[in-house]
Design a protein around this motif. Structure first.
Motif, PDB file in Angstrom:
ATOM      1  N   VAL A   1       0.839  -1.199   0.000  1.00 23.64           N
ATOM      2  CA  VAL A   1       0.000   0.000   0.000  1.00 23.64           C
ATOM      3  C   VAL A   1       0.877   1.253   0.000  1.00 23.64           C
ATOM      4  N   SER A   2       1.934   1.239   0.794  1.00 20.32           N
ATOM      5  CA  SER A   2       2.852   2.366   0.850  1.00 20.32           C
ATOM      6  C   SER A   2       3.508   2.599  -0.506  1.00 20.32           C
ATOM      7  N   PHE A   3       3.940   1.533  -1.149  1.00 18.33           N
ATOM      8  CA  PHE A   3       4.575   1.656  -2.459  1.00 18.33           C
ATOM      9  C   PHE A   3       3.564   2.087  -3.519  1.00 18.33           C
ATOM     10  N   ASP A   4       2.350   1.561  -3.453  1.00 13.68           N
ATOM     11  CA  ASP A   4       1.332   1.938  -4.423  1.00 13.68           C
ATOM     12  C   ASP A   4       1.037   3.444  -4.330  1.00 13.68           C
ATOM     13  N   SER A   5       0.949   3.967  -3.120  1.00  9.45           N
ATOM     14  CA  SER A   5       0.717   5.401  -2.939  1.00  9.45           C
ATOM     15  C   SER A   5       1.854   6.216  -3.538  1.00  9.45           C
ATOM     16  N   THR A   6       3.075   5.740  -3.373  1.00 12.12           N
ATOM     17  CA  THR A   6       4.239   6.443  -3.912  1.00 12.12           C
ATOM     18  C   THR A   6       4.273   6.368  -5.433  1.00 12.12           C
ATOM     19  N   ILE A   7       4.015   5.193  -5.982  1.00 12.67           N
ATOM     20  CA  ILE A   7       4.037   5.004  -7.430  1.00 12.67           C
ATOM     21  C   ILE A   7       2.994   5.871  -8.119  1.00 12.67           C
ATOM     22  N   LYS A   8       1.822   5.985  -7.511  1.00 13.08           N
ATOM     23  CA  LYS A   8       0.761   6.792  -8.115  1.00 13.08           C
ATOM     24  C   LYS A   8       1.071   8.282  -8.056  1.00 13.08           C
ATOM     25  N   ALA A   9       1.894   8.697  -7.108  1.00 13.34           N
ATOM     26  CA  ALA A   9       2.187  10.117  -6.931  1.00 13.34           C
ATOM     27  C   ALA A   9       3.490  10.545  -7.592  1.00 13.34           C
TER      28      ALA A   9
END
Length: 246
Positions: A179-187
């Motif tokens: 979840v942490s990585f997904d938030s970073t990748i999307k931003a």
């Protein structure tokens, strides 16, 4: 840019790193940022790197070469007697590389900058996690600071702060990190899959779970879509602001 996270649990350690590097929007490549040294029954050490690619590759190459050299010639990551000694060695090597490549008088915050996470366990000691700065000094994870991030940290930090629990299982920790990585990748376009993952169970002195999550991994896609939906649902349940009450 890079995003790497080292997470300390009561059960052990979980490491995750992306693989994207870029020197501008038209020069994007994939490079591994997670490296390991294992001696089953004796030690398991994981290193993750962020920063100037030439610097981090030189550090890893020196650590690898010196681990194979005769003992009296070079310090070796496989000969260190504690994780503190490992962190000191990695810090000294990073400082050495930056000093060798920097122009005279240039400081560690130059273009040769790099930051490193190192964690693991050596027989006779406990599992430990360190963050090493370009100057070669370092700090250690603790109960108050149980995880470290390097690279593009700001987008993925809120979920870690809110949801981390030292008692969580490895499965829950991987979900949290995704979840942490997904938030970073999307931003941030400078962070992307594939993601490298390594899970170390304390007192195992070997790592039985090292794997890569590819771009179209079904579980990652489920987490990404589910987290987005859960956020929208939670947002919808919050009370609306009432302008008329002003």
């Amino acid at each position: 840019m890079t995003y790497c996270v080292g997470l300390m649990l009561n059960k052990g350690l979980v490491f995750m790193s992306d693989t994207r590097t870029n020197a501008g929007v038209d020069n994007i490549s994939t490079f591994r940022k997670m490296f390991a040294w294992d001696e089953p029954g004796e030690r398991s050490i994981t290193v993750m790197t962020a920063g100037n690619l030439a610097t981090t590759q030189a550090v890893i190459s020196l650590l690898e070469e010196r681990s194979k050299a005769v003992e009296h010639r070079s310090p070796s990551i496989l000969k260190c007697e504690s994780m503190f000694q490992v962190a000191t060695l990695v810090g000294d090597t990073l400082k050495e590389v930056i000093s060798d490549h920097a122009d005279e008088g240039q400081q560690a915050d130059s273009g040769f900058n790099a930051t490193i996470l190192v964690g693991g366990q050596i027989k006779g000691g406990k599992h430990r996690l360190f963050m090493i700065y370009p100057e070669g000094n370092f700090i250690e994870a603790s109960e108050d600071t149980p995880f470290f991030q390097i690279g593009e940290t700001k987008y993925g930090r809120p979920i870690l702060v809110r949801a981390y629990d030292p008692e969580m299982s490895f499965d829950e920790a991987i979900k949290l990190l995704l979840v942490s990585f997904d938030s970073t990748i999307k931003a941030n376009l400078s962070v992307d899959l594939p993601l490298d993952v390594r899970v170390y169970a304390k007192d195992a002195f070997q790592c039985d779970h090292t794997f890569r999550i590819e771009v179209n991994d079904p579980y990652y896609l489920e987490i990404s879509e589910g987290w987005g939906g859960a956020l929208r649902e939670a947002f919808g349940r919050l009370p609306d602001f009432d302008l008329d009450a002003l």
